[in-house]
Design a protein around this motif. Structure first.
Motif, short mmCIF file in Angstrom:
data_model
loop_
_atom_site.label_atom_id
_atom_site.label_comp_id
_atom_site.label_asym_id
_atom_site.label_seq_id
_atom_site.Cartn_x
_atom_site.Cartn_y
_atom_site.Cartn_z
N ASP A 33 64.24 -3.51 -6.14
CA ASP A 33 64.39 -2.61 -5.01
C ASP A 33 64.93 -3.42 -3.84
N PHE A 79 57.34 3.76 4.36
CA PHE A 79 57.94 4.22 3.11
C PHE A 79 57.63 5.69 2.92
N ILE A 81 58.53 8.91 0.23
CA ILE A 81 59.13 9.25 -1.06
C ILE A 81 58.92 10.74 -1.33
N SER A 97 53.92 9.38 2.12
CA SER A 97 54.34 8.32 3.04
C SER A 97 53.24 7.28 3.17
N ASN A 136 53.20 6.27 -5.10
CA ASN A 136 54.02 7.43 -5.47
C ASN A 136 53.12 8.62 -5.78
N THR A 483 64.09 11.71 -7.20
CA THR A 483 63.34 10.93 -6.23
C THR A 483 64.24 10.56 -5.06
N GLN A 485 64.08 8.46 -1.44
CA GLN A 485 63.32 7.54 -0.61
C GLN A 485 63.96 7.43 0.77
N ASN A 487 63.20 5.20 4.21
CA ASN A 487 62.40 4.09 4.71
C ASN A 487 62.87 3.67 6.11
#
Length: 496
Positions: A33, A79, A81, A97, A136, A483, A485, A487
């Motif tokens: 990642d 973060f 998601i 989050s 997650n 998904t 994301q 951030n």
């Protein structure tokens, strides 16, 4: 008190001793990642030939020799998601989050003013990052037209003598036997012949739900050494210690209103299957890298990242509940939650190596543009001991493939202010990318240089599609997950 049971190879007709790992479990550690500092993230990690950032040493360890003075940095991230699920046409959403302190590190730079010494600079750095945030939440629900979750337990039971399920306890059996034992005690199937079974779940349509809650991280501590030759060639090496701590709780629910059709023992109307898996362990890897200052403006980089050799441990708690009709024991709601913590023997995982070629063009003090291209062959991912994971290793070798990752980044400076943007594309690790699709990401950010300190802010977005199974075998139906994301990352750096 919960019983603790260390699984061993107890019965010869059971294959393997471990919790049933899959290729996607391996990819949890093999797929990278983009994490780290805000400057690094705002340019999508395109730092292989740029250097001068503590997170850049994860791409190319020669990057620490680009620093001109001692620097320390600390990074916090938000973060977020979002998981959008589609299961047989039913769409659901889950949003989660978390705040995380995801990077801290420092570099010491030593220079030599002796004009006769061509090795002008040495840098030593230490940097810790959460290489992957594993928090997650996924929720999928829908009506399956023909496959029951009960087939998962029936699949494991076939071939096991009935006397094993009747005379042994859950703790006596390996993973496959335990799954059969759970299904037997929930009356999900009945004996048809001495080692074959027939389902007690009536055929038809099934409403199903899958709730997954994951927490954890993959951490990476890097010790770095780099040097420069005539300020033209920069060389570096990293020694990396890896840590992982991961908990996954998943609950699968099924209900039906199908006709009974004279099933032999009972008719199952509801099933709930609960699992809590805890994986922890450590690993080791190393990096080698070089950056060449080809011209005053242009740099090229080459970096190698070794496989990561992990030692991992799994612990598992399971339980099952069903609602049945015509149960011979007059118990219409059998629950079987063994008071047992399964502790599996330590196993090994080797992730694939990675090569990165980079280029950067620096416009003096005005800014830069950079590009990285990385290659990783996921088919080389392997579990050990081989005798227990031979089938899975063959499956990964046949179904995983090499993947190319492209990262582009740019930075433009206006006095003390820096504006940044980036783009990232990563191919699927699967030959057939419907199992897991390509990843696309965008990023941007700003930074302000106060002189002795800097403050950087980044925003990044990425998305990827993949299939999510409700259970690992016995039914092949999957939910399609998208998904997304989002951030936000903030880094404070200080010269010392």
């Amino acid at each position: 008190m919960k019983k603790i049971y260390i699984l061993s190879l107890f019965l010869s007709y059971f294959v393997g001793i471990s919790q049933e790992n899959t290729s996607k479990d391996a990819l949890r550690y093999a797929v990278d990642d983009i994490t780290g500092t805000a400057r690094f993230r705002s340019m999508s990690g395109a730092f292989g030939a740029v250097g001068g950032d503590l997170s850049s040493i994860n791409i190319n360890p020669a990057g620490s020799a680009i620093f001109s003075n001692n620097i320390a940095s600390i990074t916090a991230s938000s973060f977020n998601i979002k998981n959008n699920s589609n299961y047989f046409g039913t769409k659901t959403k889950e949003n989660y989050s978390v705040l995380d302190l995801n990077q801290i590190g420092a570099v010491l730079v030593f220079t030599d003013s002796n004009p006769e010494n061509n090795w002008k600079k040495i840098s030593v750095a230490i940097n810790y990052e959460n290489a992957n945030n594993l928090d997650n939440r996924i929720f999928s629900a829908g009506t399956n037209p023909n496959n029951s979750i009960g087939n998962y337990f029936l699949n494991f039971a076939q071939g096991i003598p009935i006397n094993v399920l009747e005379n042994y306890s859950y703790s006596d059996l390996d993973f496959g036997g335990q799954q059969a034992y759970l299904g037997y005690n929930a009356y999900l199937f009945d004996l048809e012949s001495p080692e074959t079974y027939i389902s007690n779940v009536p055929s038809g349509r099934y409403y199903q739900e899958n709730q997954i809650v994951s927490n954890g991280y993959n951490g990476k501590l890097s010790g770095n050494f780099a040097t420069s030759y005539k300020n033209k060639l920069f060389l570096g090496v990293n020694l990396n210690a890896h840590f992982t701590d991961f908990t996954k709780r998943f609950s699968v629910f099924e209900s039906n209103n199908n006709p009974i059709n004279d099933l032999p023992r009972s008719s199952i109307k509801h099933i709930r299957f609960d699992n809590e898996l805890y994986t922890y362990g450590s690993g080791f890897s190393f990096n080698l890298g070089a950056i060449l200052q080809a011209t005053k403006e242009f740099r090229i980089g080459l970096a190698y990242e070794s496989p990561t050799w992990y030692n991992l441990n799994d612990e598992l708690i399971q339980g099952i509940e069903s609602v049945s009709i015509n149960n011979p024991d007059n118990n219409s709601n059998p629950k079987f939650y063994p008071d047992v913590l399964n502790i599996y023997p330590t196993y090994k995982l080797k992730t694939p190596e990675k090569w990165t070629v980079s280029g950067a063009y620096v416009f003096g003090n005005r800014g830069l543009i950079s590009a990285d291209i990385s290659r990783k062959d996921y088919s080389n991912t392997k579990y050990k001991p081989t005798k227990y994971y031979d089938d899975l290793n063959i499956d990964m070798n046949q179904n995983l493939t090499q993947a190319i990752e492209v990262r582009l980044g740019g930075e433009y400076r206006i006095k003390q202010l820096s504006l940044r943007a980036g783009y990232r594309f990563e191919e699927s690790p699967f030959k057939v990318d419907y199992a897991m699709g390509d990843l696309t990401g965008y990023s941007g950010g700003i930074g302000y240089n106060f002189g002795e300190s800097k403050l950087d802010l980044a925003y990044s977005n990425s998305h990827r599609n993949y299939n999510q199974s409700f259970v690992s075998s016995g039914m092949n139906d999957t939910a399609r997950i998208r998904t997304i994301q989002n951030n936000v990352t903030l880094t404070y750096s200080i010269n010392f």
